[in-house]
Design an enzyme around this catalytic site. Structure first.
Site, short mmCIF file in Angstrom:
data_model
loop_
_atom_site.label_atom_id
_atom_site.label_comp_id
_atom_site.label_asym_id
_atom_site.label_seq_id
_atom_site.Cartn_x
_atom_site.Cartn_y
_atom_site.Cartn_z
N ILE A 159 0.82 -1.21 0.00
CA ILE A 159 0.00 0.00 0.00
C ILE A 159 0.85 1.27 0.00
O ILE A 159 0.32 2.38 -0.03
CB ILE A 159 -0.95 0.02 1.22
CG1 ILE A 159 -0.16 -0.13 2.53
CG2 ILE A 159 -2.00 -1.05 1.09
CD1 ILE A 159 -1.04 -0.04 3.77
N LYS A 161 5.26 2.75 -0.83
CA LYS A 161 6.67 2.46 -1.05
C LYS A 161 7.46 3.75 -1.04
O LYS A 161 7.07 4.74 -1.67
CB LYS A 161 6.88 1.72 -2.38
CG LYS A 161 8.31 1.27 -2.62
CD LYS A 161 8.43 0.42 -3.87
CE LYS A 161 9.85 -0.09 -4.05
NZ LYS A 161 9.98 -0.96 -5.25
N GLY A 163 11.78 5.43 -0.36
CA GLY A 163 13.16 5.18 -0.72
C GLY A 163 13.82 4.10 0.11
O GLY A 163 14.74 3.43 -0.36
N HIS A 164 13.34 3.92 1.34
CA HIS A 164 14.00 2.99 2.25
C HIS A 164 13.07 1.90 2.79
O HIS A 164 13.50 1.07 3.58
CB HIS A 164 14.61 3.74 3.43
CG HIS A 164 15.53 4.84 3.03
ND1 HIS A 164 16.64 4.63 2.25
CD2 HIS A 164 15.50 6.17 3.29
CE1 HIS A 164 17.27 5.79 2.05
NE2 HIS A 164 16.59 6.73 2.66
N ALA A 165 11.80 1.92 2.41
CA ALA A 165 10.87 0.96 3.00
C ALA A 165 9.68 0.71 2.09
O ALA A 165 9.35 1.51 1.21
CB ALA A 165 10.39 1.46 4.36
N GLU A 166 9.05 -0.44 2.32
CA GLU A 166 7.79 -0.79 1.68
C GLU A 166 6.75 -1.02 2.77
O GLU A 166 7.08 -1.51 3.85
CB GLU A 166 7.94 -2.06 0.83
CG GLU A 166 8.89 -1.92 -0.35
CD GLU A 166 9.11 -3.23 -1.09
OE1 GLU A 166 9.64 -3.19 -2.21
OE2 GLU A 166 8.77 -4.30 -0.52
N VAL A 167 5.50 -0.67 2.49
CA VAL A 167 4.43 -0.82 3.47
C VAL A 167 3.37 -1.76 2.91
O VAL A 167 2.91 -1.58 1.78
CB VAL A 167 3.79 0.53 3.84
CG1 VAL A 167 2.71 0.33 4.90
CG2 VAL A 167 4.85 1.51 4.33
N LYS A 181 5.50 -2.09 7.90
CA LYS A 181 6.55 -1.34 7.22
C LYS A 181 7.82 -2.19 7.21
O LYS A 181 8.38 -2.51 8.25
CB LYS A 181 6.80 -0.01 7.95
CG LYS A 181 7.90 0.84 7.34
CD LYS A 181 8.07 2.13 8.14
CE LYS A 181 9.23 2.96 7.62
NZ LYS A 181 9.40 4.22 8.40
N ASP A 278 10.02 15.27 8.12
CA ASP A 278 9.48 14.76 6.86
C ASP A 278 7.96 14.85 6.84
O ASP A 278 7.27 13.90 6.46
CB ASP A 278 9.94 13.32 6.63
CG ASP A 278 9.87 12.90 5.17
OD1 ASP A 278 9.82 13.79 4.30
OD2 ASP A 278 9.88 11.68 4.89
#
Length: 467
Positions: A159, A161, A163-167, A181, A278
């Site tokens: 659901i 994405k 630069g450093h992680a996917e959710v 995450k 952020d």
């Protein structure tokens, strides 16, 4: 000689461990990375450090991790933490890209140099036991639990994405829907990934507010994962930019108030003074009642009360939301979150992105002429028509105008902004222009933070991104 060599070796190992712990903020209560702030026995701190060394296994002093299984239900989970900390300790020494905080940062070379304050490390030691005691409601998940919940991280369940992680969206065995995450292994070196993971986890440990994302647990089994409460309406970005339906003003205004309350808490009421760094539409989640929740504390920093700001390098964040002083000089304090909040308010008003994908124009540069003229009809999302409260819209426009001022000192703090958004200062306040406020501003601020210099820097940075 053998005894002396052994002592020298132990001393060297002790110094290396101390250096790594200071890098991670696990020992230094004065460091912006020392976010965990756990209570431990200070009398045993030095022996704890020694016992952590892989070359000191024969020491009679027990390891600070030796009692982990008394706190954690599964010894496997405790061992995962031990391995994670040990992997950091065994890595080659290298400093993380964080410049020490300065008592006062020069914006021009004309200013006199000021001495950097000396930081005094605390005697407290980070332990798994203390960590788990901090948030007993957090679960330490196994990889298998998370894999089953997400259908083994099926791309269809992704659901989000970055630069450093996917959710991923997942359903736990108890039926609870969560967002998982997953930190990407290819994005950073292992040492830095673990450091960032612990730092973010430590910051979240101090956050408890309705307008902040809630952590259900985590996992260090076969990767680093955060398990968060699921937000059924997704992110504010998806509602503003990814949906054909127009988000009604009532919801937009509620979201703006929620974000303001959340930021005010992080800056003023949280046990730690936290700078998010952020704030953007994709990091604002909406729960079942459209209550805004600030998420993703991966770039967050905390500042002690007596430190005016922090200076970092390299500059991290999202283009379009970066305050001039942060973008140009690396200065981190509450005012950079205020600037990003102003950009977010402009997105809420207009449904335009922070940077237009076609023209590459900043929403700040586009909106400022309309804000100065107080031209509501030119700036409001045309899809709203007349379906909004003019007084509320006026408040949001005024607040946004104050937030995106190119001089940090001219931006109000979040406490003040919450009052403005809620109309707690009365209708007279709404007639006051941001430029009419009287405030003492250093001449060097005016020289270095003019709108033209900031826009020139933005154009230069944009050109670099496009090359």
């Amino acid at each position: 000689m053998a005894v002396e060599d052994n002592k020298n070796s132990e001393s060297k190992n002790h110094q290396e461990v101390e250096l790594h712990r200071n890098d991670l903020g696990l020992e230094d209560s004065s460091s912006p990375r020392g976010v965990l702030g756990m209570v431990s026995d200070s009398d045993n701190s030095s022996s704890s450090c020694s016992s952590c060394s892989s070359d000191d296994k024969s020491s009679s002093t027990s390891s600070p991790f030796s009692n982990t299984t008394k706190t954690v239900s599964s010894s496997h989970h405790g061992l995962q933490w031990n391995k994670m900390i040990e992997s950091i300790k065994k890595k080659s020494m290298r400093r993380f890209s964080v410049i020490p905080l300065l008592a006062s940062y020069e914006l021009t070379r004309k200013n006199l140099r000021r001495k950097q304050p000396k930081l005094t490390p605390s005697e407290s030691a980070f332990t798994c036991e203390a960590f788990f005691m901090a948030k007993p409601s957090w679960r330490n998940f196994t990889y298998e639990e998370l894999a089953v919940a997400t259908d083994y991280f099926n791309p269809e369940n992704m659901i989000g994405k970055g630069g450093h992680a996917e959710v991923y969206k997942g359903v736990l065995i108890n039926g609870e829907t969560v967002a998982i995450k997953k930190l990407m292994s290819h994005a950073k070196e292992e040492e830095e990934r673990v450091s960032d993971f612990l730092s973010e986890l430590g910051i979240i440990a101090h956050v408890n507010h309705p307008n902040a994302a809630r952590l259900r647990g985590f996992s260090s089994d076969r990767g680093l994962h955060f398990v968060l409460e699921y937000a059924p309406y997704g992110s504010l970005a998806s509602m503003l930019f990814g949906s054909e339906e127009c988000l009604e003003w009532k919801i937009r205004y509620k979201v703006a108030l929620g974000i303001a309350d959340g930021l005010s808490y992080l800056h003023n009421a949280c046990p730690r003074r936290i700078i998010h760094r952020d704030i953007k539409a994709s990091n604002i989640l909406l729960n079942h009642d459209y209550e805004a929740q600030i998420s993703d504390f991966g770039l967050a920093k905390w500042l002690p009360e007596n430190w005016p700001h922090h200076v970092v390098f390299p500059i991290e964040g999202t283009f379009g939301y970066l305050a001039p002083e942060y973008f140009m000089h690396g200065i981190v304090d509450e005012k950079i979150d205020v600037f990003a909040f102003g950009v977010l308010l402009l997105e809420i008003i207009t449904s335009r992105r922070a940077v237009d994908t076609a023209s590459r124009q900043s929403i700040v540069a586009w909106a400022k002429p309309f804000l100065e003229k107080n031209s509501m009809e030119d700036i409001v999302d045309p899809r709203l028509g007349n379906m909004f409260n003019p007084t509320e819209m006026q408040r949001v426009m005024l607040t946004a105008s104050m937030c995106v001022h190119h001089i940090a000192a001219m931006r109000p703090d979040m406490t003040r902004l919450v009052q403005l958004l809620r109309g707690e200062d009365g209708p007279a306040e709404l007639q006051q222009k941001a430029g009419e406020r009287t405030m003492s501003v250093n001449a060097c601020d005016l020289q270095d933070h003019t709108s033209s210099s900031y826009l020139n820097e933005l154009r230069r940075h944009r050109q670099l991104l496009m090359e």
